[in-house]
Design a protein around this motif. Structure first.
Motif, PDB file in Angstrom:
ATOM      1  N   THR A 124       1.483  -1.033   4.826  1.00 17.60           N
ATOM      2  CA  THR A 124       2.543  -1.771   5.507  1.00 17.60           C
ATOM      3  C   THR A 124       3.203  -2.713   4.509  1.00 17.60           C
ATOM      4  OG1 THR A 124       1.240  -1.701   7.552  1.00 17.60           O
ATOM      5  CG2 THR A 124       3.069  -3.254   7.462  1.00 17.60           C
ATOM      6  N   ASP A 125       4.531  -2.685   4.447  1.00 17.30           N
ATOM      7  CA  ASP A 125       5.266  -3.528   3.501  1.00 17.30           C
ATOM      8  C   ASP A 125       5.341  -4.934   4.075  1.00 17.30           C
ATOM      9  OD1 ASP A 125       6.843  -4.566   1.536  1.00 17.30           O
ATOM     10  OD2 ASP A 125       8.611  -3.332   1.956  1.00 17.30           O
ATOM     11  N   GLU A 126       4.512  -5.832   3.542  1.00 19.39           N
ATOM     12  CA  GLU A 126       4.402  -7.168   4.120  1.00 19.39           C
ATOM     13  C   GLU A 126       5.030  -8.264   3.271  1.00 19.39           C
ATOM     14  OE1 GLU A 126       0.677  -7.848   6.481  1.00 19.39           O
ATOM     15  OE2 GLU A 126      -0.052  -6.133   5.309  1.00 19.39           O
ATOM     16  N   SER A 127       5.445  -7.935   2.044  1.00 15.71           N
ATOM     17  CA  SER A 127       6.013  -8.993   1.192  1.00 15.71           C
ATOM     18  C   SER A 127       7.206  -8.546   0.366  1.00 15.71           C
ATOM     19  CB  SER A 127       4.928  -9.523   0.238  1.00 15.71           C
ATOM     20  OG  SER A 127       4.600  -8.548  -0.738  1.00 15.71           O
ATOM     21  N   GLY A 128       7.468  -7.232   0.315  1.00 16.35           N
ATOM     22  CA  GLY A 128       8.547  -6.739  -0.525  1.00 16.35           C
ATOM     23  C   GLY A 128       8.177  -6.616  -1.990  1.00 16.35           C
ATOM     24  N   ALA A 181       6.889   0.809   5.659  1.00 12.18           N
ATOM     25  CA  ALA A 181       5.742   0.989   4.768  1.00 12.18           C
ATOM     26  C   ALA A 181       6.220   1.166   3.333  1.00 12.18           C
ATOM     27  CB  ALA A 181       4.922   2.194   5.199  1.00 12.18           C
ATOM     28  N   ILE A 182       5.331   0.867   2.421  1.00 13.74           N
ATOM     29  CA  ILE A 182       5.586   1.103   1.005  1.00 13.74           C
ATOM     30  C   ILE A 182       4.589   2.145   0.509  1.00 13.74           C
ATOM     31  CG2 ILE A 182       4.160  -0.904   0.340  1.00 13.74           C
ATOM     32  CD1 ILE A 182       6.120  -1.224  -2.066  1.00 13.74           C
ATOM     33  N   PHE A 183       5.088   3.128  -0.220  1.00 12.29           N
ATOM     34  CA  PHE A 183       4.276   4.233  -0.712  1.00 12.29           C
ATOM     35  C   PHE A 183       4.129   4.081  -2.222  1.00 12.29           C
ATOM     36  CE2 PHE A 183       6.473   5.401   3.088  1.00 12.29           C
ATOM     37  CZ  PHE A 183       5.602   6.188   3.818  1.00 12.29           C
ATOM     38  N   GLY A 184       2.904   4.078  -2.697  1.00 11.46           N
ATOM     39  CA  GLY A 184       2.652   3.852  -4.106  1.00 11.46           C
ATOM     40  C   GLY A 184       3.081   5.022  -4.979  1.00 11.46           C
ATOM     41  N   ARG A 185       3.409   4.724  -6.205  1.00 13.94           N
ATOM     42  CA  ARG A 185       3.870   5.707  -7.167  1.00 13.94           C
ATOM     43  C   ARG A 185       2.737   6.631  -7.603  1.00 13.94           C
ATOM     44  NH1 ARG A 185       4.338   3.644 -13.269  1.00 13.94           N
ATOM     45  NH2 ARG A 185       4.030   5.884 -13.427  1.00 13.94           N
ATOM     46  N   SER A 186       3.125   7.752  -8.196  1.00 12.19           N
ATOM     47  CA  SER A 186       2.177   8.653  -8.860  1.00 12.19           C
ATOM     48  C   SER A 186       2.182   8.345 -10.354  1.00 12.19           C
ATOM     49  CB  SER A 186       2.571  10.116  -8.631  1.00 12.19           C
ATOM     50  OG  SER A 186       2.543  10.437  -7.261  1.00 12.19           O
ATOM     51  N   SER A 200      -4.040  -0.197   6.562  1.00 12.16           N
ATOM     52  CA  SER A 200      -2.711  -0.236   5.962  1.00 12.16           C
ATOM     53  C   SER A 200      -2.115  -1.636   5.987  1.00 12.16           C
ATOM     54  CB  SER A 200      -1.765   0.729   6.692  1.00 12.16           C
ATOM     55  OG  SER A 200      -1.513   0.278   8.013  1.00 12.16           O
ATOM     56  N   SER A 201      -2.752  -2.580   6.667  1.00 14.21           N
ATOM     57  CA  SER A 201      -2.204  -3.933   6.771  1.00 14.21           C
ATOM     58  C   SER A 201      -3.257  -4.964   6.376  1.00 14.21           C
ATOM     59  CB  SER A 201      -1.738  -4.210   8.201  1.00 14.21           C
ATOM     60  OG  SER A 201      -2.843  -4.319   9.077  1.00 14.21           O
ATOM     61  N   ASN A 202      -2.797  -6.158   6.072  1.00 13.06           N
ATOM     62  CA  ASN A 202      -3.719  -7.243   5.756  1.00 13.06           C
ATOM     63  C   ASN A 202      -4.550  -7.625   6.975  1.00 13.06           C
ATOM     64  OD1 ASN A 202      -2.557  -7.218   3.241  1.00 13.06           O
ATOM     65  ND2 ASN A 202      -1.382  -9.114   3.520  1.00 13.06           N
ATOM     66  N   ALA A 203      -3.927  -7.614   8.149  1.00 15.80           N
ATOM     67  CA  ALA A 203      -4.631  -8.032   9.366  1.00 15.80           C
ATOM     68  C   ALA A 203      -5.797  -7.107   9.691  1.00 15.80           C
ATOM     69  CB  ALA A 203      -3.656  -8.104  10.541  1.00 15.80           C
ATOM     70  N   THR A 204      -5.590  -5.796   9.576  1.00 17.13           N
ATOM     71  CA  THR A 204      -6.692  -4.877   9.893  1.00 17.13           C
ATOM     72  C   THR A 204      -7.755  -4.883   8.795  1.00 17.13           C
ATOM     73  OG1 THR A 204      -5.371  -3.036   9.026  1.00 17.13           O
ATOM     74  CG2 THR A 204      -5.359  -3.386  11.409  1.00 17.13           C
ATOM     75  N   ASP A 225       7.560   3.329  -6.659  1.00 16.03           N
ATOM     76  CA  ASP A 225       7.202   3.101  -5.266  1.00 16.03           C
ATOM     77  C   ASP A 225       8.363   3.521  -4.372  1.00 16.03           C
ATOM     78  OD1 ASP A 225       4.876   1.942  -6.209  1.00 16.03           O
ATOM     79  OD2 ASP A 225       5.548  -0.123  -5.879  1.00 16.03           O
ATOM     80  N   GLN A 226       8.027   3.942  -3.154  1.00 16.05           N
ATOM     81  CA  GLN A 226       9.044   4.344  -2.185  1.00 16.05           C
ATOM     82  C   GLN A 226       8.873   3.537  -0.901  1.00 16.05           C
ATOM     83  OE1 GLN A 226      11.442   6.726  -2.890  1.00 16.05           O
ATOM     84  NE2 GLN A 226      10.579   6.794  -4.963  1.00 16.05           N
ATOM     85  N   ILE A 227       9.995   3.234  -0.264  1.00 17.05           N
ATOM     86  CA  ILE A 227       9.984   2.523   1.008  1.00 17.05           C
ATOM     87  C   ILE A 227      10.373   3.499   2.117  1.00 17.05           C
ATOM     88  CG2 ILE A 227      10.962   0.636   2.365  1.00 17.05           C
ATOM     89  CD1 ILE A 227       9.268  -0.331   0.090  1.00 17.05           C
ATOM     90  N   GLY A 228       9.648   3.458   3.225  1.00 19.34           N
ATOM     91  CA  GLY A 228       9.950   4.338   4.353  1.00 19.34           C
ATOM     92  C   GLY A 228       9.400   3.752   5.636  1.00 19.34           C
ATOM     93  N   ASN A 229       9.475   4.511   6.702  1.00 14.62           N
ATOM     94  CA  ASN A 229       8.967   4.075   8.000  1.00 14.62           C
ATOM     95  C   ASN A 229       7.933   5.069   8.502  1.00 14.62           C
ATOM     96  OD1 ASN A 229      11.847   2.767   7.923  1.00 14.62           O
ATOM     97  ND2 ASN A 229      10.701   1.666   9.490  1.00 14.62           N
ATOM     98  N   ILE A 230       6.741   4.560   8.858  1.00 15.77           N
ATOM     99  CA  ILE A 230       5.720   5.432   9.438  1.00 15.77           C
ATOM    100  C   ILE A 230       5.897   5.535  10.944  1.00 15.77           C
ATOM    101  CG2 ILE A 230       4.030   5.165   7.610  1.00 15.77           C
ATOM    102  CD1 ILE A 230       2.665   3.004   9.214  1.00 15.77           C
TER     103      ILE A 230
END
Length: 340
Positions: free
Chosen positions: A210-214, A280-285, A188-192, A269-274
């Protein structure tokens, strides 16, 4: 060309509106959908793993059954939560399932996501070591699993065994050669993603990141894929990696499709917290008539970057309807995008 498979979470509920009303229903229907997908020309049948939920859980009996019923289609997970797993026992299960399937297993694993219960992995007998997080626990289990798949001996044999041993240290059996190259990390992240590239695992990226840039979801996901590929190149691995993304995509072909999904065609897209610390950012359908759907998907940069697309399916609507969903994409959308 792009490989196209389905991804099922395996939901079941006793509701009369559901075609999957029991665990038995969803397991047997998962096998039948994989058979149908292979007949339609799809490339993969993938299953999500959740514990303490009315969803698919232990993956290897299902993967083995699908492997025995099919001939060509890739069979995989997206993903197995490694916080819950005994990595050595899992290596035996995976080796057996891969041999049954003739080397078609594509196992997606990860550190896991929020589950139905608090710290559910503790009920399975696992807990982080001192100074570790649960994410560290999942990655530690993953590293052990990935290492033993090399098939190298590491266990000292009994000098008076019940059965004769081959010479040297013993490895886990059954061993399936080549399976190690078909392990994917759900990142979910660039680092992993970079961590997975350095180890030599393929990359799975879902509809949550993970929302890393907006920036919009597909832009962030495409950047994650590019960062992963650069890290892979720097690691000097001998073979090329694979990358998959998952999406909810529905071609509106008839009134039933429009009744189910016509209202989600303009989703965003939706923004939320895991968890409390991670946004986190959730992609659209996507849901539209084929021509419009093709235009929408052309603009999705992450799909363009990936070699494999996993279509999340509404499994509670039954095998026949989900086969229709897959056929609609394969016949009426994929050719227009150059995927077929």
């Amino acid at each position: 060309m792009k490989k196209i498979g389905f991804l099922s979470f395996g939901h079941w509920t006793p509701s009369p509106q559901s075609q999957a009303r029991s665990a038995s229903d969803v397991l047997l229907q998962s096998i039948e959908l994989a058979v149908a997908a292979e007949e339609l020309g799809a490339d993969g049948a993938y299953f999500r793993v959740h514990h303490f939920a009315r969803q698919l859980a232990s993956p290897f009996p299902l993967l083995s059954a699908v492997g025995a019923r099919t001939k060509r289609i890739e069979i995989g997970t997206a993903v197995i939560d490694m916080r819950y797993e005994n990595p050595l026992y899992m290596a035996e299960d995976a080796g057996a399932a891969d041999l049954i399937a003739g080397g078609r297993l594509q196992l997606g694993i990860s550190r896991g996501s929020p589950e139905q219960v608090i710290d559910g992995f503790r009920y399975f007998g696992y807990q982080p070591a001192e100074g570790e997080t649960d994410a560290d626990l999942g990655r530690r289990h993953a590293e052990v699993f990935f290492d033993v798949l090399r098939g190298e001996g590491f266990a000292k044999p009994n000098p008076r065994p019940m059965f004769p041993n081959p010479p040297g240290m013993l490895r886990l059996e059954p061993h399936s050669a080549g399976l190690r190259d078909r392990i994917w990390w759900g990142s979910s992240s660039n680092a992993t993603a970079v961590w997975a590239a350095k180890l030599g695992m393929n990359l799975q990226s879902s509809t949550l990141k993970t929302d890393e840039s907006g920036e919009p979801f597909h832009i962030q996901q495409a950047e994650q894929i590019r960062i992963y590929r650069e890290a892979w190149k720097e690691a000097g691995h001998a073979h090329e990696p694979r990358v998959s993304v998952s999406r909810s995509i529905f071609a509106l072909m008839n009134d039933t499709d429009r009744a189910y999904f016509g209202g989600s065609g303009e989703s965003q897209d939706q923004i939320g917290n895991i968890d409390p610390q991670t946004q986190a950012i959730f992609g659209r359908s996507y849901a539209a008539e084929p021509d419009r759907l093709i235009d929408q998907l052309k603009a999705d940069e992450a799909i363009a970057e990936a070699d494999t697309l996993l279509l999340t399916v509404p499994n509670q609507l039954g095998v026949e309807y989900n086969a229709h969903v897959l056929e609609s994409i394969l016949k009426h959308v994929a050719p227009g995008l150059g995927w077929r």
